[in-house]
Scaffold this motif. Structure first.
Motif, mmCIF file in Angstrom:
data_model
loop_
_atom_site.group_PDB
_atom_site.id
_atom_site.type_symbol
_atom_site.label_atom_id
_atom_site.label_comp_id
_atom_site.label_asym_id
_atom_site.label_seq_id
_atom_site.Cartn_x
_atom_site.Cartn_y
_atom_site.Cartn_z
ATOM 1 N N GLY A 1 0.746 -1.268 0.019
ATOM 2 C CA GLY A 1 0.024 -0.062 -0.012
ATOM 3 C C GLY A 1 0.938 1.524 0.117
ATOM 4 N N ASP A 2 2.076 1.335 0.804
ATOM 5 C CA ASP A 2 2.631 2.462 0.743
ATOM 6 C C ASP A 2 3.473 2.600 -0.449
ATOM 7 N N ALA A 3 3.595 1.610 -1.348
ATOM 8 C CA ALA A 3 4.409 2.050 -2.718
ATOM 9 C C ALA A 3 3.473 2.586 -3.833
ATOM 10 N N LEU A 4 2.347 2.453 -3.361
ATOM 11 C CA LEU A 4 1.266 2.960 -4.248
ATOM 12 C C LEU A 4 0.857 4.514 -4.421
ATOM 13 N N ALA A 5 0.670 5.219 -5.443
ATOM 14 C CA ALA A 5 0.261 6.734 -5.079
ATOM 15 C C ALA A 5 -0.638 7.090 -6.019
ATOM 16 N N GLY A 6 -1.637 8.049 -5.885
ATOM 17 C CA GLY A 6 -2.462 8.663 -6.532
ATOM 18 C C GLY A 6 -3.740 7.710 -6.629
ATOM 19 N N PRO A 7 -4.657 7.984 -7.547
ATOM 20 C CA PRO A 7 -5.891 7.140 -8.044
ATOM 21 C C PRO A 7 -5.745 5.983 -8.464
ATOM 22 N N ALA A 8 -6.548 5.010 -8.655
ATOM 23 C CA ALA A 8 -6.437 3.648 -9.256
ATOM 24 C C ALA A 8 -7.451 3.996 -10.499
ATOM 25 N N ALA A 9 -7.438 3.230 -11.438
ATOM 26 C CA ALA A 9 -8.150 3.020 -12.858
ATOM 27 C C ALA A 9 -8.533 1.596 -12.863
ATOM 28 N N VAL A 10 -9.754 1.705 -13.562
ATOM 29 C CA VAL A 10 -10.352 0.268 -14.137
ATOM 30 C C VAL A 10 -10.916 0.544 -15.380
ATOM 31 N N CYS A 11 -10.495 -0.491 -16.292
ATOM 32 C CA CYS A 11 -11.141 -0.277 -17.763
ATOM 33 C C CYS A 11 -11.583 -1.654 -18.245
ATOM 34 N N TYR B 1 -12.740 -3.834 -21.877
ATOM 35 C CA TYR B 1 -12.473 -3.480 -23.342
ATOM 36 C C TYR B 1 -13.442 -4.552 -24.201
ATOM 37 N N ALA B 2 -13.680 -3.889 -25.456
ATOM 38 C CA ALA B 2 -14.485 -4.911 -26.195
ATOM 39 C C ALA B 2 -14.143 -6.302 -26.240
ATOM 40 N N LYS B 3 -12.856 -6.413 -26.439
ATOM 41 C CA LYS B 3 -12.106 -7.700 -26.894
ATOM 42 C C LYS B 3 -12.183 -8.770 -25.719
ATOM 43 N N SER B 4 -12.430 -7.987 -24.236
ATOM 44 C CA SER B 4 -12.317 -9.052 -23.266
ATOM 45 C C SER B 4 -13.947 -9.243 -22.681
ATOM 46 N N THR B 5 -14.244 -9.487 -21.439
ATOM 47 C CA THR B 5 -15.602 -9.593 -21.030
ATOM 48 C C THR B 5 -15.891 -8.584 -19.967
ATOM 49 N N LEU B 6 -17.154 -8.559 -19.429
ATOM 50 C CA LEU B 6 -17.350 -7.590 -18.311
ATOM 51 C C LEU B 6 -16.721 -8.116 -17.092
ATOM 52 N N VAL B 7 -16.432 -9.238 -16.788
ATOM 53 C CA VAL B 7 -16.018 -9.785 -15.526
ATOM 54 C C VAL B 7 -14.425 -9.552 -15.565
ATOM 55 N N ALA B 8 -13.727 -9.224 -16.488
ATOM 56 C CA ALA B 8 -12.358 -9.158 -16.611
ATOM 57 C C ALA B 8 -11.796 -7.904 -17.111
ATOM 58 N N PRO B 9 -11.850 -6.911 -16.390
ATOM 59 C CA PRO B 9 -11.382 -5.505 -16.684
ATOM 60 C C PRO B 9 -9.745 -5.589 -16.206
ATOM 61 N N VAL B 10 -9.092 -4.516 -16.658
ATOM 62 C CA VAL B 10 -7.804 -4.345 -16.155
ATOM 63 C C VAL B 10 -7.881 -3.185 -15.320
ATOM 64 N N PHE B 11 -6.988 -3.322 -14.205
ATOM 65 C CA PHE B 11 -6.878 -2.142 -13.074
ATOM 66 C C PHE B 11 -5.327 -2.044 -13.322
ATOM 67 N N VAL B 12 -4.896 -0.586 -12.872
ATOM 68 C CA VAL B 12 -3.837 -0.041 -12.985
ATOM 69 C C VAL B 12 -3.617 1.065 -11.743
ATOM 70 N N ALA B 13 -2.469 0.980 -11.382
ATOM 71 C CA ALA B 13 -2.084 1.877 -10.207
ATOM 72 C C ALA B 13 -0.585 2.253 -10.283
ATOM 73 N N HIS B 14 -0.473 3.430 -9.983
ATOM 74 C CA HIS B 14 1.052 4.412 -10.211
ATOM 75 C C HIS B 14 2.019 3.786 -8.990
ATOM 76 N N GLY C 1 7.105 1.532 -13.261
ATOM 77 C CA GLY C 1 6.585 2.371 -12.387
ATOM 78 C C GLY C 1 4.854 2.013 -12.299
ATOM 79 N N TYR C 2 4.378 0.935 -12.851
ATOM 80 C CA TYR C 2 2.870 0.692 -12.616
ATOM 81 C C TYR C 2 2.790 -0.609 -12.235
ATOM 82 N N LEU C 3 1.708 -0.661 -11.577
ATOM 83 C CA LEU C 3 1.150 -2.172 -11.240
ATOM 84 C C LEU C 3 -0.380 -2.372 -11.963
ATOM 85 N N ILE C 4 -0.147 -3.657 -12.921
ATOM 86 C CA ILE C 4 -1.116 -3.817 -13.786
ATOM 87 C C ILE C 4 -1.927 -5.088 -13.263
ATOM 88 N N PHE C 5 -3.060 -5.179 -13.272
ATOM 89 C CA PHE C 5 -3.695 -6.628 -13.085
ATOM 90 C C PHE C 5 -5.095 -6.756 -13.605
#
Length: 599
Positions: free
Chosen positions: A343-353, A355-368, A462-466
């Motif tokens: 938690g201490d390593a992460l900064a700012g907001p997170a994002a969730v997206c 995409y049409a190529k995937s599904t509703l139950v499999a978004p991508v999450f990104v944090a800085h 510099g990012y975490l992507i899940f």
């Protein structure tokens, strides 16, 4: 089929759709009045001073039609939306009940009583019910010209089997109940020229049938002055007795399904329809924010530069990393210290997206990440890899036993590096709704279902992507390697830092259409599938013609908690629709498949 796969909604329309339901549920179920008696009741759990939503309306009956002033909603919902709430069976039964009372007790009122009630100014408080809807509510309004008619209806309570007096408020104001059906009873009370209606006995009465004192005080205030604490809870001026247009407020806690703890910087959304300076009435949007709880003042520029262009929907959330790490510490062996390191390593907001190529139950999450220090990141990789292996995964009946003492069967975690800057962890997880076909995997024999999720976590540049879908992680890495356009490239430069939501209707329509086809296989859900093709697909086609839209906050936020305007921006370039063409074709093809959709 899991219900969550059937709740298919376009994110932007979904926010407004929740608010529509909040208003419409009132006119769909309202009926008043009663004699002495008892009703079966159990106390409903809710915070009477902090509703999940509220509505102030000049006339509730006009709310559905006024929602269609939004061009996108007008094209997607059409006039059928208004007609439905004019002819729903519960409203028709209310009309029938009033006609019966008028006929049997020789009351002098016409067939338009319900419509006249809903043409009055109203103040409505709403709370979520166990099924997640805004199912519990209290409605307050002036009776005005209906006072005599409603008083006449109350006078016959003693001689009607559906009506009963169940309690008395302060000043000996009677509370009446109307039994509509088995397990369905409404309460109402009147005083002078005010009427209060409650959706269920448990909103006001305890299990023993006695008044709940705190809630009775609120009803007393509504009957006396029309005031309550909800406006204060949402930091609004008290509702006027004669509201102009509509004001709809919904809490972030409700919209986030109770997960607001992790992004407490945003507290509510508000939608107002009102005239200004003689101009035609139009809907305005605002957000209630607490700037002290906004990481980096909700600046999402870093996120939009890392995410791929052309999403169906993307949102940034002012994440509370301490709250998230506290929860993580309860489920990983590294405990609170290891979770705090993440938690201490992460900064700012997170994002969730999505995409049409995937599904509703499999978004991508990104944090800085805060730091790019090699030593600090090496230690972080160690705790991330260990935590990923402990938290991610499900029981696989055909997999080999792990080295753990519990013998829990899961597929192994694979770790790979792409130079010093990129590390990926991945574990396949069998799931009926997975994004990849098991038959194409080299480990197919170890999987427990025909599909699986290639769940992937990456630490890169510099990012975490899940994401449960490895393809979206790969696309994000391509953006960071400058091999794929970033979402920020499609936004106006001056709005990148303040954009909090972006939608691509063409891509969203493609995703929703394919998900609907997948959730309704022809051999199991033929009736619902045909209904979706007839009614849902044309709406999605109308939606797909809209350009990308984004929501942004003002460049300068207030120094203390308060409401700020949210601006809607449309990109007229039209490029996004073409980018989603392949996804749309795939969605059309999905309707021709007999079972669950393809890759």
């Amino acid at each position: 089929m899991k219900m969550s796969r059937k709740k298919i909604a376009f994110l932007g329309v979904g926010l407004l759709g929740l608010l529509i339901v909040a208003g419409i549920v009132i006119q769909a179920v309202w009926r008043p009045f009663g004699k002495h008696g008892k009703v079966n009741t159990s106390e409903i759990v809710l915070d009477i001073h902090h509703p999940d939503a509220l509505i102030d309306s000049e006339a509730l009956s006009r709310l559905p039609a006024d929602m269609l002033r939004v061009p996108l909603l007008h094209d997607v919902l059409t006039q059928d939306f208004v007609d439905y709430y004019e002819s729903t069976d519960t409203r028709l039964s209310a009309d029938g009940a009033l006609r019966r009372l008028a006929f049997e007790h020789q009351l002098d009122f016409g067939d338009q009583l319900i419509r006249r009630v809903f043409d009055e100014p109203a103040h409505v408080l709403l709370w979520r019910s166990p099924d997640g809807r805004l199912g519990y509510w209290i409605m307050s309004m002036r009776r005005n010209g209906l006072a005599k008619l409603l008083q006449g209806l109350g006078n016959v309570a003693a001689s009607d089997t559906q009506l009963s007096q169940v309690a008395k408020l302060s000043g000996d104001v009677p509370v009446y109940a109307l039994k509509l059906a088995v397990g369905r009873t409404l309460l109402f009370a009147t005083k002078d020229d005010r009427l209060v209606v409650l959706s269920a006995p448990g909103v006001l009465l305890g299990t023993d049938g006695a008044l709940l004192s705190e809630r009775a005080d609120v009803v007393d205030d509504l009957l006396s002055s029309g005031r309550d604490d909800a406006a204060h809870a949402f930091r609004l001026d008290a509702a006027s007795d004669q509201p102009k247009g509509h004001r709809i407020v919904v809490s972030a806690n409700y919209l986030s399904f109770g997960y607001q703890t992790f992004f407490s910087g945003i507290e509510a959304l508000r939608f107002d329809l009102a005239s200004s300076g003689g101009a035609p009435a139009s809907w305005q949007t605002a957000a209630l924010i607490d700037p002290d709880r906004l990481p980096q003042q909700w600046n999402g520029a870093d996120l939009w530069h890392a995410l791929p262009a052309g999403p169906a929907a993307c949102a940034s959330l002012p994440a509370d990393w301490k709250g998230a790490s506290d929860l993580l510490g309860k489920v990983v062996s590294a405990g609170a210290d290891g979770a705090a390191q993440i938690g201490d390593a992460l900064a700012g907001p997170a994002a969730v997206c999505w995409y049409a190529k995937s599904t509703l139950v499999a978004p991508v999450f990104v944090a800085h990440l805060k730091s790019t220090d090699a030593n600090a990141n090496a230690a972080l990789k160690t705790v991330l890899g260990k935590s990923f292996g402990e938290v991610i995964g499900a029981y696989e009946a055909h997999a080999a036993k792990t080295d753990g003492s519990d013998g829990y069967r899961r597929l192994p975690v694979t770790t790979r590096s792409q130079g010093d800057a990129v590390t990926l962890w991945q574990r396949p997880v069998s799931a009926r709704s997975g994004t990849a076909l098991a038959s194409k995997a080299p480990f197919a024999a170890q999987l427990s279902a025909q599909r699986y999720f290639p769940v992937t976590l990456a630490m890169a540049h510099g990012y975490l992507i899940f994401s449960p879908d490895a393809r979206l992680v790969d696309d994000t890495l391509a953006v960071l390697d400058k091999r794929y356009p970033a979402l920020a490239d499609t936004l106006a430069p001056q709005r990148v830092s303040r954009t909090v939501l972006t939608l691509t209707p063409a891509a969203a329509a493609s995703l929703i259409e394919r998900e609907a086809a997948s959730a309704l296989p022809a051999d199991q859900e033929a009736i619902f599938r045909n209904a979706a093709r007839t009614h849902l697909v044309p709406k999605l086609q109308a939606l797909a013609h809209y350009p990308p839209v984004s929501l942004s906050l003002p460049q300068t936020l207030p120094s203390s908690s308060g409401w700020v305007p949210v601006e809607w921006w449309f990109d007229r370039s039209g490029g996004a629709a073409a980018a989603a063409a392949d996804g749309t074709a795939a969605a059309r093809a999905a309707w021709d498949q007999p079972g669950v959709g393809g890759d």
